[in-house]
Write a protein that holds these residues in place. Structure first.
Motif, PDB file in Angstrom:
ATOM      1  N   ASN A 175       0.820  -1.210   0.000  1.00 30.53           N
ATOM      2  CA  ASN A 175       0.000   0.000   0.000  1.00 30.53           C
ATOM      3  C   ASN A 175       0.856   1.262   0.000  1.00 30.53           C
ATOM      4  OD1 ASN A 175      -2.397  -1.426  -0.007  1.00 30.53           O
ATOM      5  ND2 ASN A 175      -2.627  -1.385   2.213  1.00 30.53           N
ATOM      6  N   HIS A 176       1.988   1.208   0.717  1.00 31.94           N
ATOM      7  CA  HIS A 176       2.873   2.377   0.736  1.00 31.94           C
ATOM      8  C   HIS A 176       3.531   2.569  -0.633  1.00 31.94           C
ATOM      9  CE1 HIS A 176       5.780   5.380   1.928  1.00 31.94           C
ATOM     10  NE2 HIS A 176       6.702   4.648   1.335  1.00 31.94           N
ATOM     11  N   LEU A 177       3.954   1.482  -1.263  1.00 26.95           N
ATOM     12  CA  LEU A 177       4.579   1.576  -2.581  1.00 26.95           C
ATOM     13  C   LEU A 177       3.639   2.254  -3.574  1.00 26.95           C
ATOM     14  CD1 LEU A 177       6.244  -1.956  -2.920  1.00 26.95           C
ATOM     15  CD2 LEU A 177       7.270   0.154  -2.087  1.00 26.95           C
ATOM     16  N   LYS A 178       2.374   1.864  -3.534  1.00 21.81           N
ATOM     17  CA  LYS A 178       1.387   2.444  -4.448  1.00 21.81           C
ATOM     18  C   LYS A 178       1.172   3.924  -4.133  1.00 21.81           C
ATOM     19  CE  LYS A 178      -1.138  -1.871  -5.303  1.00 21.81           C
ATOM     20  NZ  LYS A 178      -2.422  -2.610  -5.083  1.00 21.81           N
ATOM     21  N   ALA A 179       1.104   4.246  -2.829  1.00 24.74           N
ATOM     22  CA  ALA A 179       0.884   5.637  -2.434  1.00 24.74           C
ATOM     23  C   ALA A 179       2.066   6.514  -2.852  1.00 24.74           C
ATOM     24  CB  ALA A 179       0.660   5.732  -0.927  1.00 24.74           C
ATOM     25  N   ALA A 180       3.289   6.003  -2.678  1.00 21.65           N
ATOM     26  CA  ALA A 180       4.477   6.766  -3.055  1.00 21.65           C
ATOM     27  C   ALA A 180       4.468   7.068  -4.551  1.00 21.65           C
ATOM     28  CB  ALA A 180       5.740   5.992  -2.675  1.00 21.65           C
TER      29      ALA A 180
ATOM     30  N   SER B  43       0.478   7.840   3.652  1.00 21.27           N
ATOM     31  CA  SER B  43       0.126   6.496   3.162  1.00 21.27           C
ATOM     32  C   SER B  43      -0.413   5.637   4.301  1.00 21.27           C
ATOM     33  CB  SER B  43       1.328   5.819   2.497  1.00 21.27           C
ATOM     34  OG  SER B  43       2.332   5.486   3.428  1.00 21.27           O
ATOM     35  N   THR B  44       0.076   5.869   5.539  1.00 26.75           N
ATOM     36  CA  THR B  44      -0.423   5.105   6.691  1.00 26.75           C
ATOM     37  C   THR B  44      -1.900   5.376   6.943  1.00 26.75           C
ATOM     38  OG1 THR B  44       0.038   4.554   8.998  1.00 26.75           O
ATOM     39  CG2 THR B  44       0.172   6.872   8.416  1.00 26.75           C
ATOM     40  N   LEU B  45      -2.377   6.554   6.478  1.00 31.76           N
ATOM     41  CA  LEU B  45      -3.783   6.924   6.642  1.00 31.76           C
ATOM     42  C   LEU B  45      -4.643   6.448   5.476  1.00 31.76           C
ATOM     43  CD1 LEU B  45      -3.163  10.572   7.871  1.00 31.76           C
ATOM     44  CD2 LEU B  45      -4.210   8.753   9.227  1.00 31.76           C
ATOM     45  N   GLY B  46      -4.006   5.718   4.542  1.00 35.94           N
ATOM     46  CA  GLY B  46      -4.752   5.205   3.396  1.00 35.94           C
ATOM     47  C   GLY B  46      -4.876   6.183   2.250  1.00 35.94           C
ATOM     48  N   TRP B  47      -4.019   7.239   2.261  1.00 40.65           N
ATOM     49  CA  TRP B  47      -4.042   8.184   1.134  1.00 40.65           C
ATOM     50  C   TRP B  47      -3.664   7.453  -0.156  1.00 40.65           C
ATOM     51  CZ3 TRP B  47      -0.594   9.743  -2.605  1.00 40.65           C
ATOM     52  CH2 TRP B  47      -0.930  10.893  -3.320  1.00 40.65           C
ATOM     53  N   PRO B  48      -4.277   7.806  -1.285  1.00 39.90           N
ATOM     54  CA  PRO B  48      -5.293   8.851  -1.457  1.00 39.90           C
ATOM     55  C   PRO B  48      -6.717   8.333  -1.280  1.00 39.90           C
ATOM     56  CG  PRO B  48      -4.573   8.042  -3.604  1.00 39.90           C
ATOM     57  CD  PRO B  48      -3.765   7.286  -2.576  1.00 39.90           C
ATOM     58  N   GLY B  49      -7.591   9.215  -0.840  1.00 36.51           N
ATOM     59  CA  GLY B  49      -9.020   8.918  -0.870  1.00 36.51           C
ATOM     60  C   GLY B  49      -9.609   8.138   0.275  1.00 36.51           C
TER      61      GLY B  49
END
Length: 485
Positions: free
Chosen positions: A100-105, A238-244
């Protein structure tokens, strides 16, 4: 009305075992998180591990292990701090190798690129692997990094992507002017303002994959991976589930955001990350707390690179979880550098815990038990509402993001109760004026209860033991803190 509070530490590199300096950071963050939850606020508490970058790849190669296995093993050690330091149960632990972090970055990169703040150019710089930062000549001492003088600088020359950091000199200065207490303490705020006032230089945000393959792939360019800071700093959202995500909206966009970091992270947290947020059109951080360094007995900074660290696992084994939590909150300055050693931690244990909180609890509860003192005690939750009784100093300290001062307030209460016992001597008075002696002990029991409850953000286990002893009017069968030899 409850507020939404977001609290995060930095993410330590997983290139060695955890050290007590990071334990200090996360314990302070935990004290703040616990306090806000106790007064009724909604809290999102974040920590984790930073797992990309040159020095991690180099360490894995040195030890002859696969880099993913290398970071997995160290990440578990950092995650284990949650148990040994008794951190909040709902603590979120993020790894920068999480999918999930990789995608957010990558989404963050694409957004900043779309907004026109990324470009490709020839890159030549002096680079400190220890800091994972480029260094200008003015920042060097005898041609070396002042923070990592034992490491040779790398001379890098290649074509990479750049972030238009220079575009944010004035926007950052404007934000600082509008937010007078954005960085605490004020002398760190002055330091970063002077850095930005000198003019910002665009910095590289990628490396060639053939030279440094351990990183997040750059969107649309298979030959490049993200530079560690551009990847790692995104963890805060990203820890908060960004984006959206709902959490991002609740805790970042609509809540109060607090980042806690060491002074070697001042530039990254209060300038680089803030400029990146501006570039992405995302709300800036509300508050940044900058800790000082921990120094060893020789006065030198305690750091992994110098090899003079105290492992928090060892410290807990030696003196216990709450004693470690106490020392790193009470005996260590909120913002200045502070000394630490196992001997100093033991001295504090004996003086403040064994002879202080532990002995006081035993004396008061024993008198209540012996003299059959009945006390009408308030509900535990009422303590957090009855601020007039508690005194404003405790709450003001937390309001000003200085848990050390809140703990100093409680330790002063311990001294005041000891002084009251020595002055009024209820153990003698009971023989000549039983009613007055019982009133004294009842007052002490009530004060002890309040002190015990308010200890919870700092020492949860001790808090529970003190509250139980007062509530059951029974002295603990084992000392709360047994004096160390």
């Amino acid at each position: 009305m409850s507020k939404n509070i977001y609290i995060t530490t930095t993410l330590p590199y997983v290139n060695s075992d955890p050290h007590v300096g990071f334990a200090m950071e996360i314990i302070r963050a935990d004290a703040l998180a616990r306090y806000h939850k106790l007064i009724g606020n909604n809290v999102f508490f974040n920590t984790g591990t930073d797992e990309h970058g040159t020095k991690i790849l180099e360490k894995a190669k040195e030890e002859g292990v696969d880099v993913q296995k290398y970071v997995d093993s160290f990440a578990e050690k950092f995650k284990g701090l949650s148990d040994i330091l008794n951190l909040s149960e709902d603590l979120k632990f993020i790894r920068t190798t999480d999918e999930n972090h990789l995608k957010a970055a990558q989404e963050f990169w694409k957004l900043v690129d779309k907004n026109g703040y990324i470009y490709k150019a020839k890159y030549e710089a002096k680079y400190c692997v220890g800091c994972e930062l480029e260094k200008t000549d003015s920042e060097l001492v005898d041609g070396r990094c002042s923070i990592h003088p034992n490491k040779d600088l790398e001379l890098i020359s290649e074509e990479n992507y750049f972030f238009r950091f220079s575009d944010f000199t004035q926007p950052l200065l404007d934000y600082y002017e509008q937010n007078k207490n954005f960085v605490l303490p004020d002398f760190r705020f002055n330091e970063i303002k002077k850095f930005v006032e000198r003019g910002l230089t665009d910095f590289s945000i990628s490396r060639k994959k053939e030279k440094m393959p351990w990183g997040v792939p750059v969107p649309g360019d298979e030959e490049q991976v993200m530079y560690v800071w551009f990847d790692a700093l995104v963890n805060y959202i990203s820890t908060l589930g960004w984006p959206g995500s709902d959490d991002f909206k609740t805790f970042w966009e609509e809540g109060f955001t607090l980042q806690i970091a060491g002074k070697d992270n001042l530039r990254q947290q209060s300038a680089m990350w803030q400029a990146m947020l501006m570039a992405a059109g995302i709300k800036n951080t509300d508050k940044i707390l900058i800790n000082g360094f921990l120094n060893g007995a020789d006065g030198k900074k305690m750091s992994k690179s110098l090899g003079n660290v105290i492992n928090p696992y060892d410290a807990v084994k030696e003196i216990g979880t709450d004693a470690v939590r106490f020392y790193l909150t009470y005996n260590v300055s909120s913002f200045e550098d502070s000394p630490i050693s196992m001997d100093m931690m033991k001295e504090s244990f004996n003086a403040n815990l064994a002879n202080g909180i532990g002995n006081l609890t035993n004396r008061i509860v024993k008198m209540a038990e012996n003299y059959d003192v009945v006390v009408k005690l308030p509900e535990e939750g009422a303590v957090w509402i009855d601020k007039e009784f508690v005194g404003q100093a405790y709450h003001e300290a937390f309001k000003n993001f200085e848990p050390q001062k809140a703990l100093e307030y409680l330790m002063n209460e311990v001294r005041e109760m000891d002084l009251f016992i020595a002055t009024e001597q209820p153990f003698k008075k009971v023989k000549v004026d039983e009613l007055s002696a019982k009133e004294d002990v009842a007052r002490l029991m009530l004060n002890l209860l309040y002190m015990g409850v308010l200890l919870e953000p700092f020492m949860p286990e001790t808090s529970a033991k003190v509250v139980e002893a007062v509530g059951t009017r029974t002295t603990p069968t084992e000392p709360i803190f047994k004096r160390l030899d």
